[in-house]
Design a protein around this motif. Structure first.
Motif, PDB file in Angstrom:
ATOM      1  N   GLU A   1     -49.374   9.667 -19.554  1.00 47.22           N
ATOM      2  CA  GLU A   1     -50.365  10.135 -18.960  1.00 47.22           C
ATOM      3  C   GLU A   1     -49.590  11.572 -18.001  1.00 47.22           C
ATOM      4  O   GLU A   1     -49.257  12.847 -17.274  1.00 47.22           O
ATOM      5  CB  GLU A   1     -51.952   9.892 -18.125  1.00 47.22           C
ATOM      6  N   VAL A   2     -48.822  10.956 -16.815  1.00 45.23           N
ATOM      7  CA  VAL A   2     -47.322  10.852 -16.558  1.00 45.23           C
ATOM      8  C   VAL A   2     -45.729  11.827 -16.469  1.00 45.23           C
ATOM      9  O   VAL A   2     -46.427  12.531 -16.726  1.00 45.23           O
ATOM     10  CB  VAL A   2     -46.975   9.630 -15.289  1.00 45.23           C
ATOM     11  N   ALA A   3     -45.795  11.011 -17.549  1.00 47.59           N
ATOM     12  CA  ALA A   3     -44.691  11.382 -17.837  1.00 47.59           C
ATOM     13  C   ALA A   3     -45.022  12.776 -18.977  1.00 47.59           C
ATOM     14  O   ALA A   3     -44.191  13.577 -19.304  1.00 47.59           O
ATOM     15  CB  ALA A   3     -44.049  10.528 -19.867  1.00 47.59           C
ATOM     16  N   ASP A   4     -45.919  12.655 -19.407  1.00 49.43           N
ATOM     17  CA  ASP A   4     -46.490  14.415 -20.220  1.00 49.43           C
ATOM     18  C   ASP A   4     -46.990  15.395 -19.205  1.00 49.43           C
ATOM     19  O   ASP A   4     -45.867  16.612 -19.218  1.00 49.43           O
ATOM     20  CB  ASP A   4     -47.797  13.805 -20.759  1.00 49.43           C
ATOM     21  N   LYS A   5     -47.316  15.378 -17.696  1.00 45.49           N
ATOM     22  CA  LYS A   5     -47.289  16.451 -17.081  1.00 45.49           C
ATOM     23  C   LYS A   5     -45.975  16.828 -16.329  1.00 45.49           C
ATOM     24  O   LYS A   5     -45.526  17.414 -15.983  1.00 45.49           O
ATOM     25  CB  LYS A   5     -48.116  15.362 -15.751  1.00 45.49           C
ATOM     26  N   VAL A   6     -45.392  15.621 -16.537  1.00 47.02           N
ATOM     27  CA  VAL A   6     -43.330  15.812 -15.692  1.00 47.02           C
ATOM     28  C   VAL A   6     -42.578  16.380 -16.665  1.00 47.02           C
ATOM     29  O   VAL A   6     -42.305  17.839 -16.503  1.00 47.02           O
ATOM     30  CB  VAL A   6     -43.142  14.168 -14.999  1.00 47.02           C
ATOM     31  N   MET A   7     -43.199  16.280 -17.803  1.00 39.99           N
ATOM     32  CA  MET A   7     -41.861  16.708 -18.799  1.00 39.99           C
ATOM     33  C   MET A   7     -42.695  17.924 -19.391  1.00 39.99           C
ATOM     34  O   MET A   7     -41.582  18.568 -19.655  1.00 39.99           O
ATOM     35  CB  MET A   7     -41.940  15.742 -20.032  1.00 39.99           C
TER      36      MET A   7
ATOM     37  N   LEU B   1     -34.916  20.345 -16.599  1.00 40.57           N
ATOM     38  CA  LEU B   1     -33.844  20.116 -16.985  1.00 40.57           C
ATOM     39  C   LEU B   1     -34.050  21.244 -17.882  1.00 40.57           C
ATOM     40  O   LEU B   1     -32.078  20.935 -18.939  1.00 40.57           O
ATOM     41  CB  LEU B   1     -34.865  18.827 -17.442  1.00 40.57           C
ATOM     42  N   SER B   2     -34.463  21.577 -19.070  1.00 38.51           N
ATOM     43  CA  SER B   2     -34.637  22.265 -20.207  1.00 38.51           C
ATOM     44  C   SER B   2     -33.632  23.614 -19.984  1.00 38.51           C
ATOM     45  O   SER B   2     -33.112  23.767 -20.844  1.00 38.51           O
ATOM     46  CB  SER B   2     -35.839  22.688 -21.077  1.00 38.51           C
ATOM     47  N   ALA B   3     -33.389  23.838 -18.381  1.00 35.96           N
ATOM     48  CA  ALA B   3     -33.031  25.274 -18.413  1.00 35.96           C
ATOM     49  C   ALA B   3     -31.302  24.993 -18.190  1.00 35.96           C
ATOM     50  O   ALA B   3     -30.321  25.655 -18.668  1.00 35.96           O
ATOM     51  CB  ALA B   3     -33.359  25.792 -17.021  1.00 35.96           C
ATOM     52  N   ASP B   4     -31.125  23.539 -17.830  1.00 35.22           N
ATOM     53  CA  ASP B   4     -30.177  22.927 -17.069  1.00 35.22           C
ATOM     54  C   ASP B   4     -29.664  22.432 -18.728  1.00 35.22           C
ATOM     55  O   ASP B   4     -27.852  22.507 -18.717  1.00 35.22           O
ATOM     56  CB  ASP B   4     -29.877  21.577 -16.648  1.00 35.22           C
TER      57      ASP B   4
ATOM     58  N   MET C   1     -27.272  25.153 -26.390  1.00 36.01           N
ATOM     59  CA  MET C   1     -28.805  24.380 -26.803  1.00 36.01           C
ATOM     60  C   MET C   1     -29.409  25.181 -25.904  1.00 36.01           C
ATOM     61  O   MET C   1     -29.505  25.071 -24.670  1.00 36.01           O
ATOM     62  CB  MET C   1     -28.253  23.307 -27.700  1.00 36.01           C
ATOM     63  N   HIS C   2     -30.212  25.120 -26.748  1.00 40.93           N
ATOM     64  CA  HIS C   2     -32.077  25.479 -25.935  1.00 40.93           C
ATOM     65  C   HIS C   2     -33.101  24.538 -26.343  1.00 40.93           C
ATOM     66  O   HIS C   2     -32.783  23.129 -27.902  1.00 40.93           O
ATOM     67  CB  HIS C   2     -32.139  26.715 -27.061  1.00 40.93           C
ATOM     68  N   ASN C   3     -33.208  23.362 -25.866  1.00 32.25           N
ATOM     69  CA  ASN C   3     -34.586  22.997 -26.105  1.00 32.25           C
ATOM     70  C   ASN C   3     -36.186  22.886 -25.544  1.00 32.25           C
ATOM     71  O   ASN C   3     -36.673  23.978 -25.039  1.00 32.25           O
ATOM     72  CB  ASN C   3     -35.085  21.266 -24.729  1.00 32.25           C
TER      73      ASN C   3
ATOM     74  N   ASP D   1     -38.017  11.769 -27.045  1.00 31.09           N
ATOM     75  CA  ASP D   1     -36.661  13.143 -28.008  1.00 31.09           C
ATOM     76  C   ASP D   1     -36.946  14.356 -27.244  1.00 31.09           C
ATOM     77  O   ASP D   1     -38.285  14.942 -26.908  1.00 31.09           O
ATOM     78  CB  ASP D   1     -38.256  12.513 -29.077  1.00 31.09           C
ATOM     79  N   TRP D   2     -35.836  14.855 -27.493  1.00 31.43           N
ATOM     80  CA  TRP D   2     -35.289  15.651 -27.798  1.00 31.43           C
ATOM     81  C   TRP D   2     -35.667  16.976 -28.837  1.00 31.43           C
ATOM     82  O   TRP D   2     -34.839  16.615 -29.931  1.00 31.43           O
ATOM     83  CB  TRP D   2     -33.996  16.324 -26.865  1.00 31.43           C
ATOM     84  N   PHE D   3     -35.988  18.373 -28.965  1.00 32.61           N
ATOM     85  CA  PHE D   3     -36.489  19.117 -29.790  1.00 32.61           C
ATOM     86  C   PHE D   3     -35.295  20.691 -29.912  1.00 32.61           C
ATOM     87  O   PHE D   3     -35.309  21.258 -28.698  1.00 32.61           O
ATOM     88  CB  PHE D   3     -37.631  19.540 -30.116  1.00 32.61           C
ATOM     89  N   VAL D   4     -33.529  20.177 -29.951  1.00 37.42           N
ATOM     90  CA  VAL D   4     -33.022  20.872 -29.823  1.00 37.42           C
ATOM     91  C   VAL D   4     -32.605  22.327 -30.652  1.00 37.42           C
ATOM     92  O   VAL D   4     -32.727  21.565 -32.210  1.00 37.42           O
ATOM     93  CB  VAL D   4     -31.423  20.647 -29.422  1.00 37.42           C
ATOM     94  N   LEU D   5     -32.539  23.204 -30.393  1.00 38.44           N
ATOM     95  CA  LEU D   5     -32.531  24.508 -30.924  1.00 38.44           C
ATOM     96  C   LEU D   5     -31.117  25.332 -31.264  1.00 38.44           C
ATOM     97  O   LEU D   5     -30.794  24.909 -29.930  1.00 38.44           O
ATOM     98  CB  LEU D   5     -33.294  25.974 -31.080  1.00 38.44           C
ATOM     99  N   SER D   6     -30.289  25.926 -32.324  1.00 35.03           N
ATOM    100  CA  SER D   6     -28.955  26.499 -31.775  1.00 35.03           C
ATOM    101  C   SER D   6     -28.908  27.996 -31.321  1.00 35.03           C
ATOM    102  O   SER D   6     -30.161  28.400 -31.483  1.00 35.03           O
ATOM    103  CB  SER D   6     -28.454  26.714 -33.527  1.00 35.03           C
TER     104      SER D   6
END
Length: 342
Positions: free
Chosen positions: A120-126, A134-137, A144-146, A243-248
């Protein structure tokens, strides 16, 4: 003659508009190749579920304007090859976990031992400001985009010889680990002898006593049938995998705003579904282990504090040599805040 000329001009103009419209329509069809290296079995693979959910969402919400083609089971290569394909624009999207640090060292920050006290805490943080930053960095560093963060899950110890209730029990034990400096550093800090072994060879290594134990999420333990050669499991949750969901970037920039929103929203739905399914796999796995005669132990709060005190400081010091220390402080603060708001 002038009226006829005007009529012909009007017809010609209409034809050009028609052709232009047809051209635009043709260009509005997009193919999205989505690759991952895990099993394609929806009944056992979280990434297969993630990909399938995404494809269905995109098809429904785009009206068929985006054709999602799934390439699972390593059809387009292992995780590294998939992410390289996305980075180079040969593959439109990919699902990956452990390999991400090779492209973006900041991804290692979520591997701090005993960082997340619960999913639950992991969900809130991510899903919150930290995950967004983190995705912007990641985008700034790699291009690439996450789309979202899925879940590999909490990693736990298993052993064949004796149960593991504290770091003292790990002293001298040979524990199979992934061949990454962070995990090696962590196991040494806990007193174990880290032994990197390729995953396909792990079962035999456990069976023959080359190593005394291993560490993985429960669904992986069940999939690999480690319960046949490991009769003790400790649910300490020493690491939480992402798991990361990365986009070109090339594909990202090719989409009109409405379809970009469809893809972005579908990614979030897919990640949420993957987490849900993975937690079901985990719960079912715990039951399977009990049925197979495995002794499953949940450490007390005091024992977890002992594990944390032994493992966290050395790994954090290691991470400070690889990533911005501010990123470490940021995720620790985010976890603390999320835990307080449960």
């Amino acid at each position: 003659m002038k009226p006829s000329f005007r009529l012909l001009s009007t017809v010609a103009a209409a034809a050009l508009v028609c052709c232009a419209s047809s051209s635009v329509l043709a260009q509005s069809k997009f193919v999205l190749k989505l690759a991952h290296a895990d099993s394609a079995d929806l009944g056992t693979s979280r990434k297969a579920v993630m990909a399938d959910t995404f494809a269905k969402e995109v098809k429904a919400k785009s009206g068929g304007r985006i054709d999602v083609q799934i390439f699972g089971a390593g059809a387009l290569g292992g995780e590294r090859e998939v992410v390289e394909g996305v980075k180079n624009g040969f593959i439109q999207a990919g699902l990956a976990s452990g390999v991400m640090a090779n492209f973006f060292p900041g991804a290692m920050v979520t591997d701090i031992p005993y960082l997340f006290p619960s999913d639950e805490v992991a969900d809130k943080v991510m899903d919150g400001p930290f995950g967004q930053k983190l995705s912007a960095d990641f985008n700034a560093a790699t291009g690439m985009h996450n789309l979202c963060f899925g879940e590999v899950g909490f990693r736990h110890f298993s052993s064949g010889k004796k149960p593991i209730h504290s770091p003292k029990d790990l002293v001298g034990m040979k524990i199979r680990v992934q061949e990454t400096p962070l995990y090696v550093t962590e196991m040494k800090a806990l007193g174990a002898q880290p032994t990197p072994i390729a995953f396909p060879e792990t079962y035999t290594a456990l069976q023959t006593g080359v190593v005394d134990g291993q560490e993985n999420p429960i669904p992986t333990l069940i999939f690999a049938k480690f319960y046949e050669v490991q009769k003790n499991v400790t649910l300490d949750g020493h690491n939480y995998g992402i798991d990361w969901f990365v986009l070109s970037d090339k594909f990202y920039k090719s989409l009109p705003p409405d379809l970009l929103k469809v893809v972005t929203d579908a990614g979030k739905v897919a990640c949420a579904e993957e987490r849900k399914v993975n937690r079901t796999f985990t719960a079912n796995g715990n039951k399977t282990m009990a049925d197979k005669g495995v002794t499953v132990y949940t450490p007390t709060a005091a024992e977890l504090a002992e594990f944390r005190a032994a493992a966290q400081p050395p790994v954090i010091e290691f991470l400070k040599t690889k990533i911005d220390p501010k990123l470490i402080d940021s995720i620790q603060t985010a976890v603390k805040d999320a835990d307080a708001k449960k």
